[in-house]
Motif scaffolding. Sequence first.
Motif, mmCIF file in Angstrom:
data_model
loop_
_atom_site.group_PDB
_atom_site.id
_atom_site.type_symbol
_atom_site.label_atom_id
_atom_site.label_comp_id
_atom_site.label_asym_id
_atom_site.label_seq_id
_atom_site.Cartn_x
_atom_site.Cartn_y
_atom_site.Cartn_z
ATOM 1 N N PRO A 206 -20.771 -16.869 -53.910
ATOM 2 C CA PRO A 206 -20.484 -15.647 -53.153
ATOM 3 C C PRO A 206 -21.016 -15.741 -51.726
ATOM 4 C CG PRO A 206 -21.539 -15.129 -55.256
ATOM 5 C CD PRO A 206 -21.563 -16.617 -55.092
ATOM 6 N N ALA A 207 -20.360 -15.000 -50.819
ATOM 7 C CA ALA A 207 -20.750 -15.041 -49.407
ATOM 8 C C ALA A 207 -22.172 -14.552 -49.207
ATOM 9 C CB ALA A 207 -19.780 -14.208 -48.577
ATOM 10 N N ALA A 208 -22.611 -13.573 -50.004
ATOM 11 C CA ALA A 208 -23.974 -13.046 -49.864
ATOM 12 C C ALA A 208 -25.003 -14.124 -50.171
ATOM 13 C CB ALA A 208 -24.163 -11.845 -50.786
ATOM 14 N N ARG A 209 -24.731 -14.953 -51.154
ATOM 15 C CA ARG A 209 -25.675 -16.030 -51.491
ATOM 16 C C ARG A 209 -25.701 -17.096 -50.396
ATOM 17 N NH1 ARG A 209 -28.721 -14.606 -55.727
ATOM 18 N NH2 ARG A 209 -27.539 -13.814 -57.458
ATOM 19 N N ARG A 210 -24.515 -17.423 -49.821
ATOM 20 C CA ARG A 210 -24.461 -18.413 -48.749
ATOM 21 C C ARG A 210 -25.233 -17.947 -47.528
ATOM 22 N NH1 ARG A 210 -18.726 -18.804 -48.027
ATOM 23 N NH2 ARG A 210 -18.273 -18.436 -50.196
ATOM 24 N N ASP A 211 -25.223 -16.646 -47.276
ATOM 25 C CA ASP A 211 -25.946 -16.102 -46.130
ATOM 26 C C ASP A 211 -27.451 -16.203 -46.302
ATOM 27 O OD1 ASP A 211 -23.518 -15.492 -45.019
ATOM 28 O OD2 ASP A 211 -23.590 -13.363 -45.543
ATOM 29 N N GLN A 212 -27.924 -16.369 -47.525
ATOM 30 C CA GLN A 212 -29.362 -16.433 -47.790
ATOM 31 C C GLN A 212 -29.916 -17.853 -47.744
ATOM 32 O OE1 GLN A 212 -29.704 -14.625 -51.616
ATOM 33 N NE2 GLN A 212 -29.633 -12.538 -50.809
ATOM 34 N N PRO B 154 -31.930 -18.720 -44.249
ATOM 35 C CA PRO B 154 -33.248 -18.072 -44.155
ATOM 36 C C PRO B 154 -34.234 -18.555 -45.213
ATOM 37 C CG PRO B 154 -31.511 -16.428 -43.974
ATOM 38 C CD PRO B 154 -30.856 -17.730 -44.335
ATOM 39 N N LEU B 155 -33.760 -18.811 -46.419
ATOM 40 C CA LEU B 155 -34.647 -19.335 -47.459
ATOM 41 C C LEU B 155 -35.147 -20.729 -47.110
ATOM 42 C CD1 LEU B 155 -32.966 -18.194 -50.799
ATOM 43 C CD2 LEU B 155 -35.174 -17.463 -49.885
ATOM 44 N N ALA C 127 -36.442 -15.389 -53.408
ATOM 45 C CA ALA C 127 -35.166 -15.393 -54.117
ATOM 46 C C ALA C 127 -35.183 -14.404 -55.283
ATOM 47 C CB ALA C 127 -34.840 -16.804 -54.608
ATOM 48 N N VAL C 128 -36.279 -14.361 -56.026
ATOM 49 C CA VAL C 128 -36.394 -13.411 -57.134
ATOM 50 C C VAL C 128 -36.402 -11.977 -56.606
ATOM 51 C CG1 VAL C 128 -37.976 -12.573 -58.928
ATOM 52 C CG2 VAL C 128 -37.479 -15.006 -58.735
ATOM 53 N N ASP C 129 -37.109 -11.751 -55.521
ATOM 54 C CA ASP C 129 -37.149 -10.409 -54.931
ATOM 55 C C ASP C 129 -35.776 -9.977 -54.435
ATOM 56 O OD1 ASP C 129 -38.526 -8.044 -54.078
ATOM 57 O OD2 ASP C 129 -38.409 -8.808 -52.022
ATOM 58 N N ASP C 130 -35.062 -10.881 -53.770
ATOM 59 C CA ASP C 130 -33.710 -10.574 -53.298
ATOM 60 C C ASP C 130 -32.754 -10.324 -54.452
ATOM 61 O OD1 ASP C 130 -34.526 -10.728 -50.681
ATOM 62 O OD2 ASP C 130 -33.642 -12.710 -50.308
ATOM 63 N N ALA C 131 -32.885 -11.086 -55.536
ATOM 64 C CA ALA C 131 -32.024 -10.884 -56.694
ATOM 65 C C ALA C 131 -32.295 -9.527 -57.323
ATOM 66 C CB ALA C 131 -32.245 -11.994 -57.712
ATOM 67 N N ASP D 272 -33.356 -6.869 -55.702
ATOM 68 C CA ASP D 272 -32.851 -5.848 -54.778
ATOM 69 C C ASP D 272 -31.329 -5.709 -54.890
ATOM 70 O OD1 ASP D 272 -35.373 -5.343 -53.879
ATOM 71 O OD2 ASP D 272 -35.165 -6.487 -52.015
ATOM 72 N N SER D 273 -30.635 -6.843 -55.087
ATOM 73 C CA SER D 273 -29.182 -6.799 -55.138
ATOM 74 C C SER D 273 -28.672 -6.219 -56.456
ATOM 75 C CB SER D 273 -28.589 -8.174 -54.909
ATOM 76 O OG SER D 273 -28.950 -9.050 -55.969
ATOM 77 N N GLU D 274 -29.458 -6.322 -57.534
ATOM 78 C CA GLU D 274 -29.043 -5.764 -58.818
ATOM 79 C C GLU D 274 -29.123 -4.248 -58.827
ATOM 80 O OE1 GLU D 274 -31.340 -7.515 -61.898
ATOM 81 O OE2 GLU D 274 -30.540 -9.499 -61.558
ATOM 82 N N GLY D 275 -30.155 -3.689 -58.201
ATOM 83 C CA GLY D 275 -30.390 -2.251 -58.278
ATOM 84 C C GLY D 275 -29.832 -1.510 -57.160
#
Length: 166
Positions: A2-8, A11-12, A157-161, A163-166
Motif C-alpha cells: 500500500p502507498a501508506a506503507r511505502r511512504d513510511q 522515514p523509518l 513501526a508498531v506504534d504506527d500500525a 495508530d492506523s488500526e484505530g
Amino acid sequence: MPAARRDQILPLAVGGAAAAALGMVPLHRLPRPVQIAYVLVPAVLTAAITSAAEGARSPRQVDGTTTPPLAQAPARTPASASAAEDTQPTDGEGSRSRPWFARLGLSVGLGAVVAGAGVAGIRIDHRVEDALRSRGVRSPRLVIGLATGVLTVASVAVDDAGDSEG
C-alpha cells in the motif's frame, strides 16, 4: 505494498540509521563536561517547559480576581456582564490552578526524573559495553548501535500500525 506503507519506509530507514549512529556513541567515554550537559540540558528544558505549560494552563490573577484563559472565556453581553459581576469568586475561592510552589515542585520533579534517566543511560551504556566485551564481542559499539536502530524502527513501526488500526 500500500502507498501508506511505502511512504513510511524512508522515514523509518533514516530514523533507524540515526538511532544506530547515536547508539554507537560511547556515552561513558565522553568528557565529563559533555556528560554533565547530556544530563542537565534535557532536565532543565523539561523543567522549564513544564513550568511554562502549567503557568499557561492556570487562570491569571488580575486585581485579586481570577480570569479564565481566552479559550475558556465566555462571550460577554450586557446581561451576562451584570450577572458575572454578581458571581465573581472572592479571594481564594474558585481558583482551580495549582499554587506556584506546586507548579515549581512538579517542574523540578520532572526535571529530576529526566536527569536521573540521563545518568542511568550513561551507566547502562557502560555496563552493556563491558558485558559484550566480556563475552568476546569484537565491536560492542557496533552491536549496541545496530540494536538501538532495530529497536527504534520496530517500536515506531508498531506504534504506527496501532495508530492506523484505530
